[in-house]
Design a protein around this motif. Sequence first.
Motif, PDB file in Angstrom:
ATOM      1  N   LYS A 161      36.352   6.432  13.955  1.00  0.00           N
ATOM      2  CA  LYS A 161      37.430   6.178  12.873  1.00  0.00           C
ATOM      3  C   LYS A 161      38.272   5.103  13.361  1.00  0.00           C
ATOM      4  CE  LYS A 161      36.548  10.314  10.525  1.00  0.00           C
ATOM      5  NZ  LYS A 161      35.519   9.955   9.794  1.00  0.00           N
ATOM      6  N   ASP A 162      38.390   4.585  14.500  1.00  0.00           N
ATOM      7  CA  ASP A 162      39.177   3.587  15.224  1.00  0.00           C
ATOM      8  C   ASP A 162      38.266   2.262  15.442  1.00  0.00           C
ATOM      9  OD1 ASP A 162      41.622   2.671  15.637  1.00  0.00           O
ATOM     10  OD2 ASP A 162      40.975   3.293  18.176  1.00  0.00           O
ATOM     11  N   SER A 163      37.684   2.591  16.525  1.00  0.00           N
ATOM     12  CA  SER A 163      36.971   1.310  17.167  1.00  0.00           C
ATOM     13  C   SER A 163      35.837   0.683  16.421  1.00  0.00           C
ATOM     14  CB  SER A 163      36.480   1.567  18.528  1.00  0.00           C
ATOM     15  OG  SER A 163      37.464   2.048  19.325  1.00  0.00           O
ATOM     16  N   TYR A 164      35.153   1.808  15.742  1.00  0.00           N
ATOM     17  CA  TYR A 164      33.899   1.096  14.885  1.00  0.00           C
ATOM     18  C   TYR A 164      34.229   0.382  13.801  1.00  0.00           C
ATOM     19  CZ  TYR A 164      29.869   1.683  11.819  1.00  0.00           C
ATOM     20  OH  TYR A 164      28.821   1.583  10.912  1.00  0.00           O
ATOM     21  N   PRO A 165      35.209   0.625  12.819  1.00  0.00           N
ATOM     22  CA  PRO A 165      35.697  -0.183  11.889  1.00  0.00           C
ATOM     23  C   PRO A 165      36.048  -1.775  12.422  1.00  0.00           C
ATOM     24  CG  PRO A 165      36.426   1.923  11.582  1.00  0.00           C
ATOM     25  CD  PRO A 165      35.779   1.770  12.914  1.00  0.00           C
ATOM     26  N   ARG A 166      36.859  -1.710  13.379  1.00  0.00           N
ATOM     27  CA  ARG A 166      37.412  -3.085  14.011  1.00  0.00           C
ATOM     28  C   ARG A 166      36.067  -3.813  14.518  1.00  0.00           C
ATOM     29  NH1 ARG A 166      41.131   0.143  16.215  1.00  0.00           N
ATOM     30  NH2 ARG A 166      40.320  -0.310  18.475  1.00  0.00           N
ATOM     31  N   PHE A 167      35.018  -3.015  15.037  1.00  0.00           N
ATOM     32  CA  PHE A 167      33.753  -3.574  15.488  1.00  0.00           C
ATOM     33  C   PHE A 167      33.076  -4.423  14.264  1.00  0.00           C
ATOM     34  CE2 PHE A 167      29.081  -3.166  15.984  1.00  0.00           C
ATOM     35  CZ  PHE A 167      28.994  -4.220  16.977  1.00  0.00           C
ATOM     36  N   LEU A 168      33.024  -3.602  13.254  1.00  0.00           N
ATOM     37  CA  LEU A 168      32.229  -4.177  12.256  1.00  0.00           C
ATOM     38  C   LEU A 168      32.980  -5.536  11.598  1.00  0.00           C
ATOM     39  CD1 LEU A 168      31.201  -0.877  10.327  1.00  0.00           C
ATOM     40  CD2 LEU A 168      29.680  -2.465  11.677  1.00  0.00           C
ATOM     41  N   LYS A 169      34.442  -5.585  11.736  1.00  0.00           N
ATOM     42  CA  LYS A 169      35.225  -6.855  11.133  1.00  0.00           C
ATOM     43  C   LYS A 169      35.290  -7.888  12.382  1.00  0.00           C
ATOM     44  CE  LYS A 169      37.840  -3.666   8.469  1.00  0.00           C
ATOM     45  NZ  LYS A 169      39.152  -3.261   8.180  1.00  0.00           N
ATOM     46  N   SER A 170      34.888  -7.398  13.510  1.00  0.00           N
ATOM     47  CA  SER A 170      34.974  -8.615  14.668  1.00  0.00           C
ATOM     48  C   SER A 170      33.954  -9.698  14.391  1.00  0.00           C
ATOM     49  CB  SER A 170      34.651  -7.797  15.913  1.00  0.00           C
ATOM     50  OG  SER A 170      33.155  -7.794  16.043  1.00  0.00           O
ATOM     51  N   ALA A 171      34.591 -10.839  14.989  1.00  0.00           N
ATOM     52  CA  ALA A 171      33.933 -12.088  14.821  1.00  0.00           C
ATOM     53  C   ALA A 171      32.429 -12.103  15.285  1.00  0.00           C
ATOM     54  CB  ALA A 171      34.552 -13.144  15.617  1.00  0.00           C
ATOM     55  N   SER A 172      32.361 -11.223  16.754  1.00  0.00           N
ATOM     56  CA  SER A 172      31.107 -11.052  17.283  1.00  0.00           C
ATOM     57  C   SER A 172      29.941 -10.487  16.318  1.00  0.00           C
ATOM     58  CB  SER A 172      31.112 -10.364  18.732  1.00  0.00           C
ATOM     59  OG  SER A 172      31.619  -9.264  18.567  1.00  0.00           O
ATOM     60  N   TYR A 173      30.449  -9.277  15.723  1.00  0.00           N
ATOM     61  CA  TYR A 173      29.618  -8.769  14.897  1.00  0.00           C
ATOM     62  C   TYR A 173      29.257  -9.429  13.433  1.00  0.00           C
ATOM     63  CZ  TYR A 173      27.258  -5.518  11.992  1.00  0.00           C
ATOM     64  OH  TYR A 173      26.431  -4.957  10.793  1.00  0.00           O
ATOM     65  N   GLN A 174      30.391 -10.201  12.975  1.00  0.00           N
ATOM     66  CA  GLN A 174      30.099 -11.036  11.851  1.00  0.00           C
ATOM     67  C   GLN A 174      28.895 -12.375  12.286  1.00  0.00           C
ATOM     68  OE1 GLN A 174      31.050 -10.544   8.555  1.00  0.00           O
ATOM     69  NE2 GLN A 174      32.037  -8.543   9.895  1.00  0.00           N
ATOM     70  N   ASP A 175      28.999 -12.946  13.468  1.00  0.00           N
ATOM     71  CA  ASP A 175      28.124 -13.687  13.835  1.00  0.00           C
ATOM     72  C   ASP A 175      26.758 -13.283  13.749  1.00  0.00           C
ATOM     73  OD1 ASP A 175      30.081 -15.539  13.912  1.00  0.00           O
ATOM     74  OD2 ASP A 175      30.286 -15.725  16.397  1.00  0.00           O
ATOM     75  N   MET A 176      26.794 -11.929  14.480  1.00  0.00           N
ATOM     76  CA  MET A 176      25.092 -11.335  14.507  1.00  0.00           C
ATOM     77  C   MET A 176      24.817 -11.092  13.205  1.00  0.00           C
ATOM     78  SD  MET A 176      25.554  -8.601  17.516  1.00  0.00           S
ATOM     79  CE  MET A 176      27.481  -8.570  18.038  1.00  0.00           C
ATOM     80  N   THR A 177      25.545 -10.693  12.337  1.00  0.00           N
ATOM     81  CA  THR A 177      24.871 -10.554  11.118  1.00  0.00           C
ATOM     82  C   THR A 177      24.517 -11.691  10.195  1.00  0.00           C
ATOM     83  OG1 THR A 177      27.152 -10.628   9.666  1.00  0.00           O
ATOM     84  CG2 THR A 177      26.235  -8.237  10.742  1.00  0.00           C
ATOM     85  N   LYS A 178      25.315 -12.726  10.409  1.00  0.00           N
ATOM     86  CA  LYS A 178      24.847 -14.160   9.874  1.00  0.00           C
ATOM     87  C   LYS A 178      23.476 -14.706  10.352  1.00  0.00           C
ATOM     88  CE  LYS A 178      29.417 -15.523   9.324  1.00  0.00           C
ATOM     89  NZ  LYS A 178      30.579 -16.422   9.829  1.00  0.00           N
ATOM     90  N   GLN A 179      23.409 -14.480  11.690  1.00  0.00           N
ATOM     91  CA  GLN A 179      21.923 -14.773  12.442  1.00  0.00           C
ATOM     92  C   GLN A 179      20.745 -13.909  12.138  1.00  0.00           C
ATOM     93  OE1 GLN A 179      22.486 -15.036  16.571  1.00  0.00           O
ATOM     94  NE2 GLN A 179      23.893 -17.019  16.495  1.00  0.00           N
ATOM     95  N   ALA A 180      21.223 -12.572  11.491  1.00  0.00           N
ATOM     96  CA  ALA A 180      20.264 -11.663  11.067  1.00  0.00           C
ATOM     97  C   ALA A 180      19.947 -12.258   9.844  1.00  0.00           C
ATOM     98  CB  ALA A 180      20.761 -10.216  11.312  1.00  0.00           C
TER      99      ALA A 180
END
Length: 180
Positions: A161-180
């Motif tokens: 409920k707390d960390s996971y939503p922030r992880f999905l919005k994080s720059a590092s995850y966004q970068d990973m999705t762009k590369q995927a």
Amino acid sequence: MCQGLATFPITCLERAKDLKTRLGILLHKPELGHRIRTSSKLQLGSRRRDSSQDVLEWRESFDQLLKSKSGVTAFHTFLKTEFSEENLDFWLACEDFKKTRSKTKLASKANRIYEEFVQSEAPREVNIDHETREITRKNLSGATSTCFNEAQAKTRTLMEKDSYPRFLKSASYQDMTKQA
């Protein structure tokens, strides 16, 4: 957590919280965050095709993230930037604990997990309520593979409920999705 925390003036506690926030912000700054993003990308492994699909599936559910070895690694790296990796470490320790078959090892592992994560003022204390902490303490007397279930569930819910939503919005995850 700290003994005698109530004896500190509120201004000291507020300054400490502010400092923690500022340090977290510094870790997310692009010029500093490059190292963080690079390390999380490296930790995804060389299976680019497989992990690319994984990366996109992580946003479907928290369970999908936890099922993926590279997802857990990336999430752990993110939690370190927020100074809350103890939650995932506790959850993983509980998962490993459940696989233990030896009664002797079960008791010693249970005590180690309790002392490291659950007891008041533990070195890596997880954020659970007093009632759950007390139930877990009582469960240790007859250590079974389920003695941490309630505490683990509370910690999992907190992360989801707390960390996971922030992880999905994080720059590092966004970068990973762009590369995927």
